[in-house]
Write a protein that holds these residues in place. Structure first.
Motif, PDB file in Angstrom:
ATOM      1  N   GLU A 190       0.826  -1.216   0.000  1.00 51.98           N
ATOM      2  CA  GLU A 190       0.000   0.000   0.000  1.00 51.98           C
ATOM      3  C   GLU A 190       0.867   1.276   0.000  1.00 51.98           C
ATOM      4  O   GLU A 190       1.630   1.522   0.922  1.00 51.98           O
ATOM      5  CB  GLU A 190      -0.892   0.003   1.244  1.00 51.98           C
ATOM      6  N   ALA A 234      -2.390   4.860  -2.750  1.00 53.15           N
ATOM      7  CA  ALA A 234      -3.396   3.806  -2.527  1.00 53.15           C
ATOM      8  C   ALA A 234      -4.202   4.078  -1.261  1.00 53.15           C
ATOM      9  O   ALA A 234      -5.429   3.929  -1.237  1.00 53.15           O
ATOM     10  CB  ALA A 234      -2.709   2.445  -2.446  1.00 53.15           C
ATOM     11  N   ASP A 243      -6.485   7.148  -1.738  1.00 48.28           N
ATOM     12  CA  ASP A 243      -7.629   6.888  -2.622  1.00 48.28           C
ATOM     13  C   ASP A 243      -8.719   6.100  -1.903  1.00 48.28           C
ATOM     14  O   ASP A 243      -9.897   6.397  -2.041  1.00 48.28           O
ATOM     15  CB  ASP A 243      -7.182   6.117  -3.870  1.00 48.28           C
ATOM     16  N   ARG A 244      -8.312   5.085  -1.137  1.00 50.75           N
ATOM     17  CA  ARG A 244      -9.319   4.221  -0.500  1.00 50.75           C
ATOM     18  C   ARG A 244      -9.841   4.778   0.812  1.00 50.75           C
ATOM     19  O   ARG A 244     -10.962   4.493   1.212  1.00 50.75           O
ATOM     20  CB  ARG A 244      -8.745   2.827  -0.275  1.00 50.75           C
ATOM     21  N   ASN A 288       0.673  12.021  -3.184  1.00 48.58           N
ATOM     22  CA  ASN A 288       0.339  10.827  -3.975  1.00 48.58           C
ATOM     23  C   ASN A 288       1.373  10.650  -5.082  1.00 48.58           C
ATOM     24  O   ASN A 288       1.579  11.571  -5.887  1.00 48.58           O
ATOM     25  CB  ASN A 288      -1.048  10.973  -4.610  1.00 48.58           C
ATOM     26  N   TRP A 304       0.745  -6.219   2.070  1.00 49.17           N
ATOM     27  CA  TRP A 304       0.105  -4.892   1.928  1.00 49.17           C
ATOM     28  C   TRP A 304       0.734  -3.903   2.922  1.00 49.17           C
ATOM     29  O   TRP A 304       1.005  -2.762   2.605  1.00 49.17           O
ATOM     30  CB  TRP A 304      -1.392  -5.066   2.150  1.00 49.17           C
TER      31      TRP A 304
END
Ligand code: GCU
Length: 370
Positions: free
Chosen positions: A246, A250, A253-254, A267, A299
């Protein structure tokens, strides 16, 4: 390792001057680092301890087969946008003539199932029975009492209660992880008042998103003697530069609500960040810190979590503690206990398990809380 990843130098001030003493660390560099994380990552909390803070406690003896007293504490507060309550659940060992007890406070991000106050449902995620059996008080709060884990423009939870902005929400305003860290600190406000708790020996712990919050709480608040991060990964214990799994993009965004708006500008540009996560760990120094990873948790990226921990060692050394020195990345199930620093890699997937808890308590037993 620092050089390889191009990390910001934790022992060089914003003005480029080298930090040579504990005094300079405490008066200059540590405050600078906390300010950088506030500005660029977690956001600025508008309030520390509210004047309106109150505690309402219900005490039930004879819990856990007679081995513990249960306390259910409503931590209440009020701000311009209304009222809030953080519910703290606490099991304190009940042994004649012993106490006050050191404590582990878990920032629970898995909801009520893991923390049943009746203990009809036990849970490895929060093994209150084992924590008490090993001589620690077990405390837990649900992070969503402070701020629900949803992207709602920071209208609900403590943001809605305390924020007052003329116009647009500032790019450095506190976000959800900071709200959870704030909750941990209010729980500490309570623990300091409880005569059964030794407030000088309290650990704050969290898993994953809860571990990001435990690190931020522990970095900010020197009342926590030990800070435990379990698999906190991106924007937790893991370095952002060179990270696998991650990335900053990432996670933004989530989970856009976890960090402030400034963080979004990094980012895909981790190398431009004025901080990296070794500086967050270093802000805990010289207090004890423990980081745990799982080998199949790509992750979160165990190697980057471990690299961040080692990159904080120079700050521990400045204080006369060797941390983990330059110990190589360990094999699974080979915990490392150093000076004020510990680490383990568990085999398996992303989770907080009985194995993890036993290792946190080994580290606490070895000196961090005893
Ligand atoms: C997601 C998220 C992680 C977080 C994890 C968790 O996987 O991407 O950053 O740590 O959820 O909280 O379990």
């Amino acid at each position: 390792m620092t050089a390889e990843r191009g990390l910001p130098d934790v022992l060089r001030g914003n003005n480029g001057e080298r930090i040579e003493s504990v005094d300079e660390w405490r008066s200059k560099r540590r405050p600078e680092i906390l300010a950088l994380f506030r500005t660029y990552v977690y956001g600025r909390e508008p309030i520390d301890r509210p004047a309106s803070l109150t505690f309402e406690t219900a005490v039930t003896p004879g819990m856990l087969d007679g081995r513990a007293v249960r306390k259910q504490v409503d931590i209440r507060f009020e701000g311009p946008g209304g009222r809030g309550t953080i519910r703290l659940l606490l099991f304190v060992p009940d042994e004649e003539g012993k106490g006050p007890y050191p404590a582990f406070l878990l920032l629970n991000n898995r909801g009520a199932l893991t923390t049943d106050p009746q203990r009809q449902v036990g849970s490895p995620f929060w093994p209150a029975e084992r924590i008490v059996a090993r001589g620690y008080a077990a405390a837990v709060l649900d992070v969503e009492d402070a701020d629900p884990d949803v992207d709602d423009g920071h209208r609900d939870g403590v943001h809605g209660i305390f924020d007052r902005f003329d116009g647009e929400r500032p790019a450095d305003a506190w976000a959800t992880i900071a709200a959870w860290a704030w909750a941990a600190r209010r729980a500490m406000d309570y623990l300091e008042t409880d005569p059964d708790i030794d407030a000088g020996r309290v650990a704050v712990a969290g898993h994953s998103r809860g571990g990001k919050a435990s690190l931020w709480a522990g970095a900010l608040d020197e009342r926590f003697a030990l800070v435990v991060s379990n698999e906190s990964g991106s924007t937790g214990a893991a370095l952002s530069r060179g990270k696998r799994g991650e990335t900053v993009q990432a996670i933004n965004d989530r989970f856009p609500h976890w960090f402030n708006r400034n963080y979004k500008s990094f980012n895909g540009r981790e190398e431009a960040l004025p901080v990296d996560q070794h500086m967050l760990i270093a802000a805990v120094a010289p207090r004890a810190v423990y980081v745990a990873s799982a080998d199949r948790d790509e992750w979160a990226d165990p190697a980057s979590e471990y690299a961040a921990l080692l990159a904080a060692v120079p700050v521990y050394r400045l204080h006369g503690f060797n941390g983990l020195g330059d110990a190589p990345f360990p094999a699974p199930e080979s915990p490392l206990i150093g000076e004020r620093m510990g680490y383990h890699l568990r085999s398996g997937v992303h989770d907080l398990t009985a194995y993890d808890w036993e290792r946190f308590m080994d580290f606490a037993d070895a000196g961090a809380l005893k």
